[in-house]
Write an enzyme that holds these catalytic residues in place. Structure first.
Site, mmCIF file in Angstrom:
data_model
loop_
_atom_site.group_PDB
_atom_site.id
_atom_site.type_symbol
_atom_site.label_atom_id
_atom_site.label_comp_id
_atom_site.label_asym_id
_atom_site.label_seq_id
_atom_site.Cartn_x
_atom_site.Cartn_y
_atom_site.Cartn_z
ATOM 1 N N ASP A 119 0.862 -1.176 0.000
ATOM 2 C CA ASP A 119 0.000 0.000 0.000
ATOM 3 C C ASP A 119 0.902 1.230 0.000
ATOM 4 O O ASP A 119 1.982 1.211 0.595
ATOM 5 C CB ASP A 119 -0.905 0.012 1.233
ATOM 6 C CG ASP A 119 -1.992 -1.041 1.197
ATOM 7 O OD1 ASP A 119 -2.402 -1.429 0.091
ATOM 8 O OD2 ASP A 119 -2.438 -1.461 2.280
ATOM 9 N N ASP A 138 -7.027 -1.649 -4.350
ATOM 10 C CA ASP A 138 -8.039 -1.319 -3.342
ATOM 11 C C ASP A 138 -9.066 -0.336 -3.894
ATOM 12 O O ASP A 138 -10.261 -0.444 -3.610
ATOM 13 C CB ASP A 138 -7.381 -0.714 -2.094
ATOM 14 C CG ASP A 138 -6.456 -1.689 -1.382
ATOM 15 O OD1 ASP A 138 -6.602 -2.909 -1.567
ATOM 16 O OD2 ASP A 138 -5.571 -1.208 -0.641
#
Length: 184
Positions: A119, A138
């Site tokens: 991330d 995501d």
């Protein structure tokens, strides 16, 4: 291969490619645990590895395999939804491969190492909370899941169930004809 499934593969491959390319960039230009830097448009960039699911839920030693199996099941369900989707259901035709592409992008990280999913976008200060760090996969999963739910809710009101579950072979034959003009 029908045009519908070709579209599925193109959208899926685009999402997976964008996700993996941006994660590769983050791995080469950001430091794990390093400072947050300002990206294009002031977007905060922070390299983080998420071993759990949404917002780190379910982090632990078995989460890698649990989320891997959950992803495989989700991909199967998405393929079934897509198979039964009528060509006129444009939002659904777009949302399903986006979600599948995001799921595969994160699955690649889970399978290639124990560090977790890469991330790097965020965190974002919303004034009342810090929005967690996330990635392209995501975004595809979150935004298109909302789009899919809206599509299923909306289409459920507009189309009888029989039309929603028509087999694909009937979709490719005479797809531009209305039921009243379809030839026998």
């Amino acid at each position: 291969m029908t045009r519908k499934w070709l579209f599925f593969l193109v959208v899926l491959a685009t999402v997976v490619t964008l996700d993996l390319v941006t994660k590769s960039w983050a791995l080469h230009h950001l430091s794990p645990g390093g400072p947050t830097v300002s990206g294009i448009g002031g977007i905060p960039l922070t390299l983080h590895f998420n071993t759990g699911g949404l917002w780190g839920i379910g982090s632990g030693t078995l989460s890698r395999w649990f989320f891997g199996l959950a992803t495989a099941l989700a991909l199967y369900v998405l393929a079934q939804i897509y198979r039964s989707t009528h060509r006129s259901q444009r939002f659904r035709l777009f949302a399903v491969p986006m979600i599948a592409g995001g799921a595969i992008g994160n699955l690649v990280d889970r399978l290639r190492w124990e560090r977790g999913v890469v991330d790097f976008l965020g965190p974002f200060d919303l004034g009342f909370m810090q929005w967690p760090i996330f990635n392209v996969a995501d975004m595809a999963i979150s935004c298109c899941t909302i789009l899919l739910v809206i599509s299923m809710w909306r289409d459920g009101e507009e189309m009888p169930l029989a039309e929603n579950s028509a087999p694909e072979s009937s979709l490719s034959e005479g797809a531009n004809e209305t039921p009243a003009t379809k030839s026998p």
